[in-house]
Design a protein around this motif. Structure first.
Motif, PDB file in Angstrom:
ATOM      1  N   ASP A  88     -46.356 -18.719 -90.543  1.00 19.73           N
ATOM      2  CA  ASP A  88     -46.502 -20.170 -90.651  1.00 19.73           C
ATOM      3  C   ASP A  88     -46.314 -20.820 -89.281  1.00 19.73           C
ATOM      4  OD1 ASP A  88     -47.023 -22.558 -91.839  1.00 19.73           O
ATOM      5  OD2 ASP A  88     -45.032 -22.820 -92.722  1.00 19.73           O
ATOM      6  N   ALA A  89     -47.011 -20.270 -88.289  1.00 17.79           N
ATOM      7  CA  ALA A  89     -46.900 -20.773 -86.920  1.00 17.79           C
ATOM      8  C   ALA A  89     -47.404 -22.211 -86.849  1.00 17.79           C
ATOM      9  CB  ALA A  89     -47.714 -19.890 -85.975  1.00 17.79           C
ATOM     10  N   PRO A  90     -46.862 -23.003 -85.935  1.00 19.57           N
ATOM     11  CA  PRO A  90     -47.324 -24.396 -85.801  1.00 19.57           C
ATOM     12  C   PRO A  90     -48.807 -24.451 -85.477  1.00 19.57           C
ATOM     13  CG  PRO A  90     -45.290 -24.029 -84.560  1.00 19.57           C
ATOM     14  CD  PRO A  90     -45.763 -22.679 -85.016  1.00 19.57           C
ATOM     15  N   GLN A  91     -49.446 -25.527 -85.889  1.00 16.73           N
ATOM     16  CA  GLN A  91     -50.878 -25.667 -85.663  1.00 16.73           C
ATOM     17  C   GLN A  91     -51.258 -25.616 -84.184  1.00 16.73           C
ATOM     18  OE1 GLN A  91     -53.035 -25.599 -88.209  1.00 16.73           O
ATOM     19  NE2 GLN A  91     -54.648 -25.438 -86.659  1.00 16.73           N
ATOM     20  N   PRO A  92     -50.465 -26.221 -83.265  1.00 19.43           N
ATOM     21  CA  PRO A  92     -50.824 -26.102 -81.842  1.00 19.43           C
ATOM     22  C   PRO A  92     -50.892 -24.651 -81.362  1.00 19.43           C
ATOM     23  CG  PRO A  92     -49.253 -27.873 -82.140  1.00 19.43           C
ATOM     24  CD  PRO A  92     -49.343 -27.167 -83.451  1.00 19.43           C
ATOM     25  N   ARG A 106     -54.157 -20.444 -95.519  1.00 20.21           N
ATOM     26  CA  ARG A 106     -54.052 -20.797 -94.105  1.00 20.21           C
ATOM     27  C   ARG A 106     -55.076 -20.028 -93.276  1.00 20.21           C
ATOM     28  NH1 ARG A 106     -48.391 -21.063 -95.142  1.00 20.21           N
ATOM     29  NH2 ARG A 106     -48.066 -18.914 -94.487  1.00 20.21           N
ATOM     30  N   MET A 107     -55.353 -18.786 -93.693  1.00 21.33           N
ATOM     31  CA  MET A 107     -56.329 -17.976 -92.955  1.00 21.33           C
ATOM     32  C   MET A 107     -57.761 -18.304 -93.347  1.00 21.33           C
ATOM     33  SD  MET A 107     -54.478 -14.240 -93.058  1.00 21.33           S
ATOM     34  CE  MET A 107     -55.735 -13.457 -92.046  1.00 21.33           C
ATOM     35  N   GLY A 108     -57.986 -18.596 -94.643  1.00 22.76           N
ATOM     36  CA  GLY A 108     -59.361 -18.711 -95.120  1.00 22.76           C
ATOM     37  C   GLY A 108     -59.751 -20.018 -95.745  1.00 22.76           C
ATOM     38  N   LEU A 114     -55.907 -11.914 -81.038  1.00 17.69           N
ATOM     39  CA  LEU A 114     -55.753 -11.087 -82.236  1.00 17.69           C
ATOM     40  C   LEU A 114     -54.376 -11.288 -82.852  1.00 17.69           C
ATOM     41  CD1 LEU A 114     -56.928  -8.817 -84.046  1.00 17.69           C
ATOM     42  CD2 LEU A 114     -55.940  -7.170 -82.454  1.00 17.69           C
ATOM     43  N   LEU A 115     -53.356 -11.352 -82.010  1.00 17.83           N
ATOM     44  CA  LEU A 115     -51.991 -11.526 -82.514  1.00 17.83           C
ATOM     45  C   LEU A 115     -51.836 -12.885 -83.191  1.00 17.83           C
ATOM     46  CD1 LEU A 115     -49.264 -10.050 -82.561  1.00 17.83           C
ATOM     47  CD2 LEU A 115     -48.664 -11.299 -80.487  1.00 17.83           C
ATOM     48  N   ILE A 116     -52.383 -13.938 -82.580  1.00 10.46           N
ATOM     49  CA  ILE A 116     -52.286 -15.276 -83.182  1.00 10.46           C
ATOM     50  C   ILE A 116     -52.983 -15.300 -84.535  1.00 10.46           C
ATOM     51  CG2 ILE A 116     -53.047 -17.673 -82.955  1.00 10.46           C
ATOM     52  CD1 ILE A 116     -52.656 -17.373 -79.923  1.00 10.46           C
ATOM     53  N   PRO A 151     -59.644 -19.605 -80.136  1.00  9.57           N
ATOM     54  CA  PRO A 151     -60.911 -20.270 -80.491  1.00  9.57           C
ATOM     55  C   PRO A 151     -61.276 -20.098 -81.953  1.00  9.57           C
ATOM     56  CG  PRO A 151     -61.308 -18.302 -79.154  1.00  9.57           C
ATOM     57  CD  PRO A 151     -59.839 -18.561 -79.124  1.00  9.57           C
ATOM     58  N   PHE A 152     -60.781 -19.032 -82.587  1.00  7.11           N
ATOM     59  CA  PHE A 152     -61.073 -18.816 -84.002  1.00  7.11           C
ATOM     60  C   PHE A 152     -60.423 -19.877 -84.882  1.00  7.11           C
ATOM     61  CE2 PHE A 152     -61.762 -14.717 -82.038  1.00  7.11           C
ATOM     62  CZ  PHE A 152     -62.893 -14.254 -82.677  1.00  7.11           C
ATOM     63  N   GLY A 153     -59.346 -20.507 -84.395  1.00  4.20           N
ATOM     64  CA  GLY A 153     -58.669 -21.534 -85.173  1.00  4.20           C
ATOM     65  C   GLY A 153     -59.467 -22.810 -85.345  1.00  4.20           C
ATOM     66  N   HIS A 154     -60.556 -22.955 -84.591  1.00  2.00           N
ATOM     67  CA  HIS A 154     -61.365 -24.178 -84.660  1.00  2.00           C
ATOM     68  C   HIS A 154     -62.628 -24.001 -85.486  1.00  2.00           C
ATOM     69  CE1 HIS A 154     -58.868 -25.984 -81.490  1.00  2.00           C
ATOM     70  NE2 HIS A 154     -58.887 -24.775 -80.938  1.00  2.00           N
ATOM     71  N   LEU A 155     -62.869 -22.798 -85.987  1.00  3.29           N
ATOM     72  CA  LEU A 155     -64.088 -22.542 -86.753  1.00  3.29           C
ATOM     73  C   LEU A 155     -63.947 -23.025 -88.194  1.00  3.29           C
ATOM     74  CD1 LEU A 155     -64.847 -18.905 -85.548  1.00  3.29           C
ATOM     75  CD2 LEU A 155     -66.039 -20.996 -84.856  1.00  3.29           C
ATOM     76  N   PRO A 156     -65.044 -23.410 -88.817  1.00  8.43           N
ATOM     77  CA  PRO A 156     -64.986 -23.764 -90.256  1.00  8.43           C
ATOM     78  C   PRO A 156     -64.661 -22.542 -91.099  1.00  8.43           C
ATOM     79  CG  PRO A 156     -67.259 -23.689 -89.477  1.00  8.43           C
ATOM     80  CD  PRO A 156     -66.392 -23.567 -88.261  1.00  8.43           C
ATOM     81  N   LYS A 157     -63.932 -22.770 -92.197  1.00 11.72           N
ATOM     82  CA  LYS A 157     -63.504 -21.685 -93.074  1.00 11.72           C
ATOM     83  C   LYS A 157     -64.596 -21.414 -94.108  1.00 11.72           C
ATOM     84  CE  LYS A 157     -59.465 -21.710 -91.042  1.00 11.72           C
ATOM     85  NZ  LYS A 157     -59.093 -20.637 -90.084  1.00 11.72           N
ATOM     86  N   LEU A 158     -65.415 -20.442 -93.807  1.00  8.11           N
ATOM     87  CA  LEU A 158     -66.511 -20.070 -94.689  1.00  8.11           C
ATOM     88  C   LEU A 158     -66.313 -18.635 -95.167  1.00  8.11           C
ATOM     89  CD1 LEU A 158     -69.521 -21.484 -92.598  1.00  8.11           C
ATOM     90  CD2 LEU A 158     -68.323 -22.584 -94.496  1.00  8.11           C
TER      91      LEU A 158
END
Length: 535
Positions: free
Chosen positions: A482-486, A342-344, A472-474, A492-499
């Motif tokens: 396992d927080a909801p996607q919204p 989920r993080m990476g 930072l907390l999010i 803003p970090f949630g929209h970056l590609p996972k590289l």
């Protein structure tokens, strides 16, 4: 403008006259700062038991984890040794060192803000002209830190009481005591230095040394008995052994350190004049080297940039070296693997771990950019901006000098983090460097929000710390819960590609970059129209 009044001093209370009023004023000024720090720290701690239950629900799984950690010196250096297999003990192990460090940072910021910051800005001179005792400001600052740490202790104790009342109380008191040790350290440094910035930097350096000593000691032994561990207050925190046969006597070490450091700070405060220090600032060269606003900005911020750069490079080396071991540690645990994914991302466990650690450093880089942007606010409120702007220097040129360091410095520290990952991991140098640099648009959005607040509503500028703390907390706790996607998308970090490992997506990167530019432009437009404080 708030007016401070204090009762007339009498007898032996003369040195502390006005302390109660100053304490109320300090807590009022920190009504945003303290709750944000407490929320981040408490939520990080209190979310961990449920996370661990989901990851290691059976005693056999926890025993297997403990055995693997006992033989992994790198993980002991990073997090600390494990003393028991209970959920409470694993919680204290997983977040203890970092929660203690957060309490220390919160405490040093509070103390320096209400001591050396007040003197440097000239406000303390106005306060001292009233019926205020010589040591009242220092006492109020330490009491404000004590209130914040006491609330943290109550939150942690109440939240972890289901894991064991004695362990919860021990852990809560340990976190508060760690915070107070560094609060009194900051009180001493504030007497020695003539700059609030230097006071914060030196106290943070002491905290960094404490972390390094604890890490070196824990890498050497698996039970926390090494001499370097016992030299560090963070080592005392882990040796309280909360939820694992509490060592209550360790609290006496904290009490002794707080008492001795507090006494020294009071002695120093009584021996110097207001605004002076025992280590005065050295005069500059007789012929000026700082002929431009950009040169002045570089001089003011170079220490911070160098410190963050070194820290990010070393963090990259450490996390890069842990990559293969961490992947092996969670390979057989479905829940742990899902958190990393989920993080990476889902491109493979090693890549997912690398991506999650790169993302974590990106979140921390957001703290750097906020601190660097808010240096403008500090220069303005302290009155140092007015002499610069009185010369042939426009507001936008002056602000741009600092913003170039804030945004360019964030790129530098992320690049150095990538180099550190390459050194520690030894593979995938190019993809890791790209992954680190891809974090920058999200970092810049947080910086842009800080510029917007400073430019349009300078009184609300410190709220930028709240934005960075929430992001930072999010990023830190959200995937584990396992927080909801919204909710995750609020960052803003949630929209970056996972590289590395995932595919490059230019759309979100360009959109975030454009948003950051728009926020900066709006902030600078507001700065151009409004009055400068004190002008």
């Amino acid at each position: 403008m708030t007016t401070l009044t204090a009762p007339a001093p009498s007898g032996g209370s003369r040195q502390l006259a006005g302390t109660r009023t100053l304490l109320r004023f300090a807590l009022r000024r920190d009504r945003t700062l303290i709750p944000v720090w407490l929320a981040v720290n408490a939520l990080m701690v209190l979310s961990m038991p449920n996370t661990l239950k989901n990851l290691y629900g059976t005693a056999a799984e926890r025993a297997s984890l403990t055995h693997q950690l006992e033989t992994n010196a790198s993980f002991r250096a990073l997090i600390g040794p494990v003393f028991d297999t209970s959920i409470g003990a694993l919680t204290a192990w997983r977040v203890g060192v970092y929660a203690g460090a957060l309490a220390a940072v919160m405490s040093l910021l509070i103390v320096v803000r209400h001591t050396r910051d007040e003197e440097e800005s000239g406000r303390q001179e106005l306060v001292a002209s009233g019926m205020v005792g010589r040591r009242a400001s220092l006492t109020a600052a330490l009491l404000a830190a004590a209130v914040a740490n006491a609330v943290l202790a109550l939150l942690v104790t109440a939240g972890l009481s289901a894991q064991g009342a004695a362990g919860a109380l021990s852990f809560g008191l340990g976190l508060a005591a760690t915070g107070m040790v560094f609060a009194t350290t900051a009180a001493i440094v504030a007497q020695l230095t003539q700059s609030a910035r230097l006071a914060r930097g030196l106290t943070a350096a002491v905290l960094g040394a404490a972390f390094v000593l604890r890490a070196a000691g824990d890498a050497a032994t698996d039970e926390g008995s090494s001499v370097p561990t016992w030299v560090s207050p963070l080592g005392w925190l882990e040796n309280l052994r909360s939820f694992a046969g509490e060592r209550w006597w360790v609290l006496l070490l904290f009490a002794a350190a707080v008492t001795a450091q507090g006494a020294l700070a009071y002695a120093l405060a009584g021996r110097r004049d207001l605004g002076m220090s025992f280590l005065p600032t050295r005069p500059g060269p007789p012929t000026g080297r700082i002929g431009t606003a950009a040169g002045l900005a570089r001089r003011l911020q170079r220490g911070g940039v160098l410190g963050w750069s070194a820290g990010f490079f070393l963090a990259g080396v450490v996390y890069g070296g842990l990559t293969d071991g961490a992947a092996d540690l969670v390979r057989d645990n479905d829940n742990a693997r899902q958190i990393f994914e989920r993080m990476g991302g889902h491109s493979g466990l090693t890549d997912a771990f690398l991506a999650s650690m790169v993302g974590m450093l990106g979140l921390i880089a957001a703290l750097f950019v906020v601190a660097s942007v808010l240096r403008l606010h500090g220069e303005e409120t302290s009155g140092r901006a007015e002499p610069v702007l009185a010369c042939a220097v426009g507001r936008l040129r002056w602000a741009a000098s600092h913003l170039a360091i804030a945004f360019g410095g964030s790129a530098l520290i992320m690049l150095l983090a990538g180099l550190g990952f390459a050194v520690g991991h030894g593979r995938q140098t190019g993809p890791i460097l790209v992954a680190c640099l891809v974090q920058l648009p999200a970092v810049w959005v947080i910086g842009g929000a800080a510029v917007l607040l400073y430019g349009t509503a300078p009184r609300l500028a410190p709220a930028a710390w709240g934005i960075a703390g929430a992001v930072l907390l999010i990023g830190w706790v959200g995937p584990a819960l396992d927080a909801p996607q919204p909710v995750l998308d609020l960052s803003p970090f949630g929209h970056l590609p996972k590289l590395p490992g995932g595919g490059m997506e230019w759309g979100p990167v360009l959109a975030l970059t454009g948003l950051a530019a728009a926020l900066v432009a709006a902030g600078l437009a507001g700065l151009r129209r409004r009055d400068i404080v004190g002008s």
